[in-house]
Design a protein around this motif. Structure first.
Motif, PDB file in Angstrom:
ATOM      1  N   ALA A 158      10.049   9.934  -1.194  1.00 27.40           N
ATOM      2  CA  ALA A 158      10.409  10.129   0.131  1.00 27.40           C
ATOM      3  C   ALA A 158       9.681   9.125   1.190  1.00 27.40           C
ATOM      4  O   ALA A 158      10.427   8.555   2.257  1.00 27.40           O
ATOM      5  N   ILE A 159       8.505   8.889   0.650  1.00 28.62           N
ATOM      6  CA  ILE A 159       7.691   8.097   1.638  1.00 28.62           C
ATOM      7  C   ILE A 159       8.365   6.465   1.465  1.00 28.62           C
ATOM      8  O   ILE A 159       8.209   5.560   2.597  1.00 28.62           O
ATOM      9  N   ASP A 160       8.647   5.907   0.340  1.00 29.01           N
ATOM     10  CA  ASP A 160       9.080   4.737  -0.011  1.00 29.01           C
ATOM     11  C   ASP A 160      10.569   4.630   0.850  1.00 29.01           C
ATOM     12  O   ASP A 160      10.823   3.713   1.478  1.00 29.01           O
ATOM     13  N   LEU A 161      11.236   5.524   0.865  1.00 31.09           N
ATOM     14  CA  LEU A 161      12.551   5.648   1.558  1.00 31.09           C
ATOM     15  C   LEU A 161      12.329   5.608   2.937  1.00 31.09           C
ATOM     16  O   LEU A 161      13.017   5.032   3.681  1.00 31.09           O
ATOM     17  N   ALA A 162      11.172   6.325   3.363  1.00 31.88           N
ATOM     18  CA  ALA A 162      10.931   6.259   4.983  1.00 31.88           C
ATOM     19  C   ALA A 162      10.453   4.903   5.230  1.00 31.88           C
ATOM     20  O   ALA A 162      11.022   4.545   6.283  1.00 31.88           O
ATOM     21  N   PHE A 163       9.874   4.250   4.675  1.00 32.45           N
ATOM     22  CA  PHE A 163       9.375   2.746   4.892  1.00 32.45           C
ATOM     23  C   PHE A 163      10.488   1.702   4.784  1.00 32.45           C
ATOM     24  O   PHE A 163      10.678   0.874   5.591  1.00 32.45           O
ATOM     25  N   LYS A 164      11.643   2.149   4.022  1.00 34.30           N
ATOM     26  CA  LYS A 164      12.814   1.344   4.019  1.00 34.30           C
ATOM     27  C   LYS A 164      13.681   1.501   5.131  1.00 34.30           C
ATOM     28  O   LYS A 164      14.227   0.988   5.628  1.00 34.30           O
ATOM     29  N   GLN A 165      13.672   2.868   5.652  1.00 33.12           N
ATOM     30  CA  GLN A 165      14.541   3.255   6.677  1.00 33.12           C
ATOM     31  C   GLN A 165      13.920   2.601   7.970  1.00 33.12           C
ATOM     32  O   GLN A 165      14.896   2.257   9.005  1.00 33.12           O
ATOM     33  N   VAL A 166      12.811   2.711   8.047  1.00 32.44           N
ATOM     34  CA  VAL A 166      11.915   2.386   9.458  1.00 32.44           C
ATOM     35  C   VAL A 166      10.950   1.136   9.032  1.00 32.44           C
ATOM     36  O   VAL A 166       9.823   1.736   8.834  1.00 32.44           O
ATOM     37  N   PRO A 167      11.264  -0.077   8.814  1.00 31.13           N
ATOM     38  CA  PRO A 167      10.552  -1.079   8.305  1.00 31.13           C
ATOM     39  C   PRO A 167       9.261  -1.330   8.966  1.00 31.13           C
ATOM     40  O   PRO A 167       8.183  -1.546   8.587  1.00 31.13           O
ATOM     41  N   ASN A 168       9.437  -0.856  10.295  1.00 33.01           N
ATOM     42  CA  ASN A 168       8.105  -1.399  11.125  1.00 33.01           C
ATOM     43  C   ASN A 168       7.328   0.013  11.463  1.00 33.01           C
ATOM     44  O   ASN A 168       6.322   0.057  12.480  1.00 33.01           O
ATOM     45  N   LEU A 169       7.272   0.892  10.269  1.00 34.81           N
ATOM     46  CA  LEU A 169       6.422   2.087  10.381  1.00 34.81           C
ATOM     47  C   LEU A 169       4.965   1.509   9.984  1.00 34.81           C
ATOM     48  O   LEU A 169       4.882   0.546   9.127  1.00 34.81           O
ATOM     49  N   PRO A 170       3.816   1.792  10.809  1.00 34.68           N
ATOM     50  CA  PRO A 170       2.639   1.192  10.536  1.00 34.68           C
ATOM     51  C   PRO A 170       2.004   1.537   9.008  1.00 34.68           C
ATOM     52  O   PRO A 170       2.259   2.356   8.378  1.00 34.68           O
ATOM     53  N   VAL A 171       1.622   0.415   8.426  1.00 34.18           N
ATOM     54  CA  VAL A 171       1.100   0.322   7.026  1.00 34.18           C
ATOM     55  C   VAL A 171       0.106   1.372   6.780  1.00 34.18           C
ATOM     56  O   VAL A 171      -0.439   1.836   5.919  1.00 34.18           O
ATOM     57  N   GLU A 172      -0.828   1.562   7.978  1.00 35.14           N
ATOM     58  CA  GLU A 172      -1.757   2.539   7.809  1.00 35.14           C
ATOM     59  C   GLU A 172      -1.390   3.986   7.725  1.00 35.14           C
ATOM     60  O   GLU A 172      -2.075   4.867   6.873  1.00 35.14           O
ATOM     61  N   LEU A 173      -0.201   4.326   7.673  1.00 33.86           N
ATOM     62  CA  LEU A 173       0.317   5.716   7.269  1.00 33.86           C
ATOM     63  C   LEU A 173       0.392   5.873   5.954  1.00 33.86           C
ATOM     64  O   LEU A 173       0.364   6.978   5.350  1.00 33.86           O
ATOM     65  N   ARG A 174       0.432   4.695   5.181  1.00 33.21           N
ATOM     66  CA  ARG A 174       0.348   4.991   3.699  1.00 33.21           C
ATOM     67  C   ARG A 174      -0.961   5.509   3.172  1.00 33.21           C
ATOM     68  O   ARG A 174      -0.797   6.249   2.297  1.00 33.21           O
ATOM     69  N   SER A 175      -1.983   5.027   3.712  1.00 38.54           N
ATOM     70  CA  SER A 175      -3.362   5.374   3.384  1.00 38.54           C
ATOM     71  C   SER A 175      -3.749   6.672   3.909  1.00 38.54           C
ATOM     72  O   SER A 175      -4.641   7.542   3.486  1.00 38.54           O
ATOM     73  N   MET A 176      -2.946   7.434   4.805  1.00 43.77           N
ATOM     74  CA  MET A 176      -2.938   8.650   5.352  1.00 43.77           C
ATOM     75  C   MET A 176      -2.406   9.874   4.571  1.00 43.77           C
ATOM     76  O   MET A 176      -1.657   9.548   3.559  1.00 43.77           O
ATOM     77  N   ASN A 177      -2.545  10.957   4.982  1.00 49.00           N
ATOM     78  CA  ASN A 177      -1.856  12.128   4.315  1.00 49.00           C
ATOM     79  C   ASN A 177      -0.753  12.297   4.471  1.00 49.00           C
ATOM     80  O   ASN A 177      -0.349  13.612   5.393  1.00 49.00           O
ATOM     81  N   PHE A 178       0.188  11.361   4.618  1.00 47.55           N
ATOM     82  CA  PHE A 178       1.595  11.275   5.200  1.00 47.55           C
ATOM     83  C   PHE A 178       2.534  12.297   4.279  1.00 47.55           C
ATOM     84  O   PHE A 178       2.541  12.204   3.169  1.00 47.55           O
ATOM     85  N   PHE A 179       3.288  12.963   4.982  1.00 48.10           N
ATOM     86  CA  PHE A 179       4.222  13.945   4.505  1.00 48.10           C
ATOM     87  C   PHE A 179       5.253  13.888   5.108  1.00 48.10           C
ATOM     88  O   PHE A 179       5.627  13.935   6.137  1.00 48.10           O
TER      89      PHE A 179
END
Length: 334
Positions: A158-179
């Motif tokens: 789901a997170i991989d799909l989210a970053f593909k859907q919105v490419p400009n999401l901050p990369v810092e979100l990957r290191s957070m408890n992103f759900f």
């Protein structure tokens, strides 16, 4: 990531709002419990019910969950005590917030239902449907999120799909408890649209029929005109509270729909819509305390007492032209 786009901005903003909202809500709770006059006894407990749910919701969003929203990917980063101190799963936190939001709406609806029943429907067929009406609605707000809750996607995918859907999401979100709540927003939004339509189709007719009955009674003088005028003023205050709720909760709701359907990403707007939701408790409590005369009088007296204790409120004698003290008069900022 700019500060206003960051989780830290939301964290400090909501903590600041909670520091103001919670004492204000507690003041409102005190007024309902101890300053409600006998003439308002029939509405006291539904007011209390609504206020308690509102207080629970405000504490939840400003301290317990502090949900950093990421639309349009239906994602969140929880920052509150339920995560940092208790490790409560994120999907349960989301379930709690959305359930409480619509519970608050229904508790507001119950105030209008109470007015209709107490004034006009005690001897009508509605008295047989009240309890099922309440049970069905509380049940609906308790289960409407179940389809989304039971279909939570695999988070890595789901997170991989989210970053593909919105490419400009901050990369810092990957290191957070992103759900991610859902990868298919149609199921998630479908649940929201259902519960919104379900409650509004009850709320709006209930408001209209109560208002019509009150105004008709005033015109026909079927009940004490003074009593009906007071009931109309009471309804006006309820309209203001309900309007504050819709403004602060459904404006973000419309933005959420727009963001998801258009794939629009604005991190500052994502932060502010949640701050907007968190502000509703303060708005509604201020209306409660200022619209009802017994509560307004109690609040003024409390502030007078506080001012007096810190020296802002002093008693000075009034002296007539020949120097004889006539009486004591209060000089105050209030």
């Amino acid at each position: 990531m700019m500060f206003m786009e960051s989780p830290d901005f939301l964290f400090y903003s909501l903590h600041g709002m909670g520091a103001v909202t919670c004492p204000l809500q507690i003041l409102g709770l005190y007024c309902i419990l101890f300053k409600t006059p006998q003439t308002m006894n029939s509405v006291k407990w539904v007011l209390l019910n609504s206020h308690i749910w509102s207080l629970i919701f405000d504490i939840t969003v400003t301290a317990l969950t502090i949900t950093f929203l990421v639309f349009p990917v239906l994602g969140t980063v929880p920052l509150g005590f339920l995560t940092t101190l208790f490790g409560v799963p994120i999907d349960i936190q989301a379930y709690l917030v959305f359930t409480l939001l619509f519970t608050v709406l229904f508790s507001d609806m119950l105030i209008f239902e109470n007015r209709y029943y107490q004034l006009f429907a005690k001897n009508k067929s509605w008295r047989h449907f009240r309890v099922p009406f309440i049970i069905i609605n509380y049940g609906a707000v308790g289960i409407f999120m179940l389809p989304t809750f039971l279909n939570t996607p695999d988070q890595l995918q789901a997170i991989d799909l989210a970053f593909k859907q919105v490419p400009n999401l901050p990369v810092e979100l990957r290191s957070m408890n992103f759900f991610i709540w859902a990868t298919d927003f149609k199921l998630f939004l479908g649940s929201f649209i259902f519960i919104t339509a379900f409650q509004l189709t009850e709320f709006v007719p209930l408001i209209l029929i109560t208002d019509w009955n009150v105004r008709s009674s005033i015109k026909k003088s079927t009940q004490s005109r003074q009593t009906m005028q007071l009931q109309l003023k009471f309804l006006m205050a309820l309209y203001a509270q309900s309007g504050a709720f819709f403004l602060t909760c459904f404006t973000p709701y419309v933005y959420m729909l727009y963001s998801c359907f258009t794939n629009y990403y604005n991190p500052i707007a994502n932060n502010f819509i949640f701050i907007f939701v968190a502000a509703r408790g303060s708005f509604c409590t201020v209306i409660l305390l200022s619209a009802y005369k017994p509560y307004k009088k109690a609040v003024v007296n409390i502030f007078r007492l506080i001012s007096s204790s810190i020296g802002c409120f002093k008693t000075q004698p009034i002296v007539n032209p020949i120097g004889i003290i006539i009486s004591n008069q209060n000089t105050s900022l209030f």
